[in-house]
Design a protein around this motif. Structure first.
Motif, PDB file in Angstrom:
ATOM      1  N   TYR A  84       0.836  -1.209   0.000  1.00 13.43           N
ATOM      2  CA  TYR A  84       0.000   0.000   0.000  1.00 13.43           C
ATOM      3  C   TYR A  84       0.873   1.262   0.000  1.00 13.43           C
ATOM      4  CZ  TYR A  84      -3.301   3.530   1.554  1.00 13.43           C
ATOM      5  OH  TYR A  84      -4.058   4.667   1.653  1.00 13.43           O
ATOM      6  N   ASP A  85       1.950   1.240   0.792  1.00 12.72           N
ATOM      7  CA  ASP A  85       2.852   2.403   0.824  1.00 12.72           C
ATOM      8  C   ASP A  85       3.486   2.651  -0.538  1.00 12.72           C
ATOM      9  OD1 ASP A  85       2.278   2.761   3.482  1.00 12.72           O
ATOM     10  OD2 ASP A  85       4.045   1.666   4.198  1.00 12.72           O
ATOM     11  N   PHE A  86       3.915   1.582  -1.198  1.00  7.30           N
ATOM     12  CA  PHE A  86       4.537   1.732  -2.513  1.00  7.30           C
ATOM     13  C   PHE A  86       3.533   2.236  -3.547  1.00  7.30           C
ATOM     14  CE2 PHE A  86       7.723  -1.651  -1.114  1.00  7.30           C
ATOM     15  CZ  PHE A  86       8.670  -0.691  -0.783  1.00  7.30           C
ATOM     16  N   GLU A  87       2.287   1.772  -3.475  1.00  6.53           N
ATOM     17  CA  GLU A  87       1.266   2.249  -4.406  1.00  6.53           C
ATOM     18  C   GLU A  87       1.005   3.744  -4.210  1.00  6.53           C
ATOM     19  OE1 GLU A  87      -2.108  -0.201  -3.795  1.00  6.53           O
ATOM     20  OE2 GLU A  87      -1.315  -1.900  -4.943  1.00  6.53           O
ATOM     21  N   GLN A  88       0.904   4.168  -2.951  1.00  8.18           N
ATOM     22  CA  GLN A  88       0.697   5.591  -2.676  1.00  8.18           C
ATOM     23  C   GLN A  88       1.902   6.419  -3.118  1.00  8.18           C
ATOM     24  OE1 GLN A  88      -2.117   7.067  -1.594  1.00  8.18           O
ATOM     25  NE2 GLN A  88      -3.017   5.021  -1.795  1.00  8.18           N
ATOM     26  N   ARG A  89       3.097   5.856  -2.934  1.00  5.41           N
ATOM     27  CA  ARG A  89       4.308   6.551  -3.380  1.00  5.41           C
ATOM     28  C   ARG A  89       4.313   6.715  -4.901  1.00  5.41           C
ATOM     29  NH1 ARG A  89      10.062   3.740  -2.339  1.00  5.41           N
ATOM     30  NH2 ARG A  89      11.299   4.876  -3.845  1.00  5.41           N
ATOM     31  N   ALA A  90       3.870   5.663  -5.625  1.00  7.57           N
ATOM     32  CA  ALA A  90       3.795   5.760  -7.092  1.00  7.57           C
ATOM     33  C   ALA A  90       2.792   6.826  -7.524  1.00  7.57           C
ATOM     34  CB  ALA A  90       3.427   4.401  -7.687  1.00  7.57           C
ATOM     35  N   VAL A  91       1.651   6.918  -6.800  1.00 12.02           N
ATOM     36  CA  VAL A  91       0.639   7.931  -7.134  1.00 12.02           C
ATOM     37  C   VAL A  91       1.205   9.338  -6.934  1.00 12.02           C
ATOM     38  CG1 VAL A  91      -1.586   8.885  -6.430  1.00 12.02           C
ATOM     39  CG2 VAL A  91      -1.310   6.418  -6.665  1.00 12.02           C
ATOM     40  N   THR A  92       1.882   9.559  -5.802  1.00 17.03           N
ATOM     41  CA  THR A  92       2.463  10.883  -5.551  1.00 17.03           C
ATOM     42  C   THR A  92       3.556  11.220  -6.569  1.00 17.03           C
ATOM     43  OG1 THR A  92       3.972   9.852  -3.959  1.00 17.03           O
ATOM     44  CG2 THR A  92       1.949  10.828  -3.091  1.00 17.03           C
ATOM     45  N   GLN A  93       4.334  10.238  -6.963  1.00 17.53           N
ATOM     46  CA  GLN A  93       5.376  10.488  -7.968  1.00 17.53           C
ATOM     47  C   GLN A  93       4.765  10.837  -9.322  1.00 17.53           C
ATOM     48  OE1 GLN A  93       7.918   7.063  -7.964  1.00 17.53           O
ATOM     49  NE2 GLN A  93       9.164   7.801  -6.256  1.00 17.53           N
ATOM     50  N   ASP A  94       3.680  10.155  -9.704  1.00 17.06           N
ATOM     51  CA  ASP A  94       3.002  10.499 -10.960  1.00 17.06           C
ATOM     52  C   ASP A  94       2.460  11.926 -10.911  1.00 17.06           C
ATOM     53  OD1 ASP A  94       3.526   8.017 -11.977  1.00 17.06           O
ATOM     54  OD2 ASP A  94       1.590   7.159 -11.404  1.00 17.06           O
TER      55      ASP A  94
END
Length: 270
Positions: free
Chosen positions: A134-144
């Motif tokens: 979940y943390d990695f998915e949220q990190r990917a969203v913020t990076q996008d």
């Protein structure tokens, strides 16, 4: 006949020896290749174990410090290396990594309390992995989102740059550089000029015109000078006029050359 039989027997023994040697060499090559592959797999496994242990230590230290895992240059280089690998290499590394992480369970030697504690440990591991996912998915969203913001800022800067240069605001925002306008958009006639003519239409300016004017003037002056009237001496009979003592005789075909030489001498004296 006896000699032929002996030769056949010797040849059969030699062929048998050669086949045996070839077989032994092939087995040796196969054994060396298998040993080499095993050594490479062991080395990869060791490297992956070291990388996994370092990653676990880093994650534990970040969790202890209360910091979120951040991407640095080392992670970017590792990601580039991963993208450059082939599918076979990735599959092999995946198998090695799974063999490191997934350890076999010896359930037969465990009692009920140990089984319960083992199940609780596995449940906690699954919960932790889901949390990390979940943390990695949220990190990917913020990076996008950050990438989109940066692209918008870049577009704004390129629009301002294009407007300063007098171009269309969207001229520099595309994938390719802006097209060069080679003709007027109000022109209705078909343009018969070549690409080179249109390309060099506005290049040079006054310097080119001045150079062309000087070139034409020089050509005109040179043509006038070549068309000038030349004074020629009359033909003589016997001794050449102006001949000095000791000079060679002038051939009949070189009369014009001699007259030209005399003219040059007269001009030089003047």
């Amino acid at each position: 006949k006896d000699k032929q039989a002996k030769r056949k027997q010797i040849r059969a023994e030699q062929e048998k020896k050669l086949a045996q040697q070839k077989k032994e060499e092939e087995e040796k090559i196969r054994r060396e290749e298998s040993e080499k592959k095993a050594a490479e797999a062991e080395e990869k496994k060791r490297c992956l174990e070291e990388a996994e242990s370092k990653r676990q230590q880093m994650l534990e230290s970040q969790k202890a410090a209360g910091k979120k895992p951040s991407a640095n240059r080392h992670d970017t280089n590792e990601a580039r290396k991963e993208l450059s690998k082939t599918r076979e290499q990735l599959e092999e590394e995946k198998k090695i990594a799974l063999s490191i992480k997934i350890k076999p369970l010896d359930l037969d030697s465990l009692d009920s309390d140990e089984l319960r504690s083992k199940a609780n440990d596995l449940f906690n591991i699954v919960v932790q992995l889901e949390t990390d996912r979940y943390d990695f998915e949220q990190r990917a969203v913020t990076q996008d989102y950050e990438l989109r913001e940066l692209k918008e800022r870049q577009k704004v800067q390129l629009r301002q740059k294009a407007m300063k240069k007098g171009l269309d605001p969207e001229a520099l925002t595309g994938k390719h550089p802006p097209k060069i306008r080679m003709y007027s958009k109000y022109e209705r006639r078909t343009d018969t000029r070549t690409y080179e003519d249109r390309k060099t239409l506005y290049e040079g300016g006054w310097e080119v015109l001045r150079g062309e004017t000087l070139d034409t003037m020089w050509k005109e002056k040179y043509e006038e000078w070549t068309k000038r009237t030349k004074a020629r001496l009359p033909k003589w009979f016997g001794e050449r006029p102006g001949k000095k003592l000791g000079d060679p005789e002038t051939p009949e075909g070189d009369e014009h050359a001699a007259s030209d030489a005399e003219e040059e001498e007269e001009e030089f004296e003047e």
